[in-house]
Design a protein around this motif. Structure first.
Motif, short mmCIF file in Angstrom:
data_model
loop_
_atom_site.label_atom_id
_atom_site.label_comp_id
_atom_site.label_asym_id
_atom_site.label_seq_id
_atom_site.Cartn_x
_atom_site.Cartn_y
_atom_site.Cartn_z
N LEU A 97 0.82 -1.21 0.00
CA LEU A 97 0.00 0.00 0.00
C LEU A 97 0.85 1.27 0.00
CD1 LEU A 97 -2.81 -0.94 2.55
CD2 LEU A 97 -3.10 -0.50 0.10
N LEU A 98 2.02 1.19 0.63
CA LEU A 98 2.89 2.35 0.74
C LEU A 98 3.86 2.49 -0.43
CD1 LEU A 98 3.73 1.94 4.55
CD2 LEU A 98 2.17 3.60 3.53
N GLY A 99 3.76 1.58 -1.40
CA GLY A 99 4.64 1.66 -2.57
C GLY A 99 6.02 1.12 -2.31
N GLY A 100 6.18 0.32 -1.25
CA GLY A 100 7.48 -0.24 -0.93
C GLY A 100 7.52 -1.74 -1.13
N THR A 101 8.58 -2.36 -0.64
CA THR A 101 8.78 -3.80 -0.77
C THR A 101 9.22 -4.37 0.56
OG1 THR A 101 9.49 -3.51 -3.06
CG2 THR A 101 10.00 -5.62 -2.00
N TYR A 102 8.58 -5.45 0.98
CA TYR A 102 8.99 -6.12 2.20
C TYR A 102 9.81 -7.35 1.83
CZ TYR A 102 8.84 -8.92 6.45
OH TYR A 102 9.18 -9.69 7.54
N HIS A 103 11.06 -7.36 2.26
CA HIS A 103 11.96 -8.49 1.99
C HIS A 103 11.83 -9.47 3.15
CE1 HIS A 103 13.78 -6.26 -1.33
NE2 HIS A 103 13.76 -5.20 -0.52
N LYS A 104 11.02 -10.49 2.93
CA LYS A 104 10.63 -11.39 4.01
C LYS A 104 11.82 -12.12 4.62
CE LYS A 104 7.24 -15.03 5.00
NZ LYS A 104 6.17 -15.89 4.41
N GLY A 105 12.76 -12.55 3.78
CA GLY A 105 13.90 -13.30 4.30
C GLY A 105 14.77 -12.49 5.24
N ASP A 106 14.93 -11.20 4.96
CA ASP A 106 15.78 -10.34 5.79
C ASP A 106 14.98 -9.54 6.80
OD1 ASP A 106 18.12 -11.06 4.42
OD2 ASP A 106 17.64 -9.64 2.81
N HIS A 107 13.65 -9.60 6.70
CA HIS A 107 12.76 -8.84 7.60
C HIS A 107 13.06 -7.34 7.50
CE1 HIS A 107 11.70 -12.74 9.21
NE2 HIS A 107 12.95 -12.96 9.55
N ILE A 108 13.15 -6.85 6.25
CA ILE A 108 13.42 -5.43 6.00
C ILE A 108 12.34 -4.87 5.09
CG2 ILE A 108 15.01 -3.75 5.00
CD1 ILE A 108 17.30 -5.63 5.68
N LEU A 109 11.79 -3.72 5.46
CA LEU A 109 10.81 -3.04 4.63
C LEU A 109 11.53 -1.87 3.94
CD1 LEU A 109 7.21 -1.98 5.75
CD2 LEU A 109 8.48 -0.88 3.93
N ASP A 110 11.58 -1.93 2.61
CA ASP A 110 12.22 -0.88 1.80
C ASP A 110 11.11 0.01 1.23
OD1 ASP A 110 13.53 0.71 -0.04
OD2 ASP A 110 14.72 -0.91 -0.88
N TYR A 111 11.12 1.28 1.61
CA TYR A 111 10.06 2.19 1.21
C TYR A 111 10.29 2.80 -0.18
CZ TYR A 111 8.32 1.95 5.98
OH TYR A 111 7.80 1.51 7.18
N GLY A 112 11.46 2.57 -0.76
CA GLY A 112 11.74 3.07 -2.10
C GLY A 112 12.22 4.51 -2.15
N ASN A 113 12.34 5.17 -1.02
CA ASN A 113 12.83 6.55 -0.99
C ASN A 113 14.09 6.69 -0.12
OD1 ASN A 113 11.75 6.18 1.54
ND2 ASN A 113 10.60 8.11 1.59
#
Length: 483
Positions: A97-113
């Motif tokens: 919804l926020l236009g980002g990507t959640y990398h499940k294996g590393d448990h990191i949410l990348d918001y793209g900015n």
């Protein structure tokens, strides 16, 4: 209809804080991160379960990540199963919804900015090192009281913010949020720093850096409180108090200490009594004892002065010393005794360890104290007896409304403060657990065990007497013979 505070993404309401307390909490957090107010950098967000603490902070961090490109945060819980149930099962959808990507294996949410959200467990030192390595600007430790205090404080100093490209100060400030119910292994330290703000021996502590905010179930109108309470049937009282009522209650409290009873001073008194107008310490038949616990750096040495009138005992004074040799301790004990009385005491009771010879030692600490005018009788070093003896002192009255033991709080601040904080050992409920501030309580136990005071009980002995009573009947008043 969304409120003016709603977090709306692509016409979808991601989060709409409830009016009142949730809006107030968000305003304070926003002021801290955005630099718009003088708000503490460390926040304890606490209350009963169901107040929406976890969801509110995650949504706030989402907002910060979008508002400040390059913003990094960490959300941690004690272990990954707990983190999964409370955060990770929602993060994937929220990221999309926020236009980002959640990398499940590393448990990191990348918001793209340039903003990143790290989700981690915090159960071991290795976990702590990973969190520290993230170099984030904001931290949320969910259910923080379940995590060791040393881990919580190791993470805090690692938070940092980068300068902007032109060298000017960062657009945001660091923030640590510790959330949870008032129960867990580190709740005593958290309460001390955030709520009581009564911290000693920490030169870097500044009360204005620590803020406690309460968020309760009643502040969350999305939950039916009556239905919610039904989930907790059958739980122990201390869990129900913490989770339902948001009340701090220690499950392993050892001693029943009543500062007052029926609004009258009981175990703690603010003034020393008089007898027929004569001050306590001037009464001719009053007896004074000392009780001494020899600390080894960094622990202090502690001494208590106990005045005894018949069956009534009042702890009138305590002294605490650091890095002080036995010869000087003897002089200081005698000096204080002269301030209180005519300079005489019945006996000084102490830890038997001070009479142990090790290696080539020919003179023990006990020998040194006695050579400098402080006769010592060694007590018994047994934490079961400590607990039994102090229970006996606290649990009896010499007459209705007058307990056997009272503590003059202005003269004994450490004893008064830490006696209620003693806990029973998890492996043995009859045993007093170790506590870093138990020196004054241990000294009190030495006197209670060895002085014979507990042999003068207000009731007849029974076959159910505790261990300290059987021991006392066998050896009351005995003195150690020198070899």
């Amino acid at each position: 209809m969304p409120s003016p505070y709603a977090f709306i993404v692509n016409d979808e309401v991601l989060f709409d804080p409830h009016p009142g307390k949730q809006v107030e909490v968000l305003a304070l957090l926003r002021a801290r991160v955005g630099g718009a107010g003088d708000v503490a950098r460390n926040v304890f967000l606490w209350g009963n379960r169901g107040g929406g603490k976890s969801f509110l902070v995650r949504m706030f961090f989402h907002g910060c990540a979008l508002a400040f490109p390059g913003f990094k945060y960490v959300i941690a819980r004690r272990n990954f199963p707990d983190l999964q149930k409370n955060h990770l099962i929602y993060v994937g959808k929220e990221a999309r919804l926020l236009g980002g990507t959640y990398h499940k294996g590393d448990h990191i949410l990348d918001y793209g900015n340039g903003s990143l959200g790290f989700y981690s467990q915090c159960e071991t030192e290795e976990d702590v090192e990973k969190i520290v390595g993230a170099e984030a600007a904001a931290l949320f430790v969910d259910e923080a009281p379940q995590i060791k205090w040393e881990y919580l404080r190791l993470i805090g100093p690692s938070l940092r913010v980068p300068k902007q490209a032109d060298g000017s100060p960062a657009a945001f400030r660091v923030l640590s949020i510790y959330g949870g119910n008032p129960i867990g292994e580190s709740i005593e330290e958290i309460w001390q720093y955030f709520v009581d703000q009564d911290v000693e021996h920490d030169p870097e502590y500044h009360p204005e850096d620590f803020l406690a905010l309460e968020l309760r179930l009643q502040d969350n109108p999305s939950i039916d409180p009556d239905e919610y309470r039904k989930q907790f049937a059958g739980l122990p009282e201390h869990y129900r108090k913490a989770w339902l009522d948001g009340v701090r209650m220690e499950a392993r409290t050892l001693f029943t200490v009543e500062k007052t009873r029926d609004e009258v001073p009981y175990h703690y008194i603010q003034e020393l009594p008089t007898v027929s107008g004569v001050p306590l310490l001037q009464i001719p038949w009053m007896q004074v004892y000392r009780a001494f616990d020899m600390g080894y750096f960094p622990d202090p040495a502690a001494c208590l002065w106990i005045a005894v009138l018949g069956k009534r005992a009042i702890v009138v004074r305590e002294e605490t010393w650091f890095r002080t040799i036995a010869k000087d301790l003897a002089a200081k004990m005698q000096e204080t005794t002269r301030e209180l009385t005519d300079g005489t005491v019945v006996m000084t009771y102490a830890d038997p360890v001070i009479d142990v010879r090790t290696g080539s030692d020919t003179v023990t600490v006990r020998d040194t104290l006695e050579m400098h005018g402080v006769p010592i009788e060694c007590s018994i070093n047994d934490r079961v007896l400590y607990a039994d003896a102090i229970h006996g002192l606290l649990g009896e009255e010499v007459e209705p409304g007058v307990p056997r033991l009272q503590i003059y709080e202005p003269g004994c601040p450490m004893l008064a403060k830490y006696l209620p904080k003693m806990r029973w050992d998890e492996k043995n409920p009859r045993k007093m657990a170790n506590h870093r501030f138990d020196h004054w309580i241990v000294a009190l136990a030495y006197w209670a065990i060895s002085s014979g005071v507990l042999s003068f009980t207000a009731h007849e002995a029974t076959k159910d007497e505790p261990e300290w009573m059987r021991w006392m009947q066998e050896g009351s008043g005995r003195r150690r013979r020198r070899a």
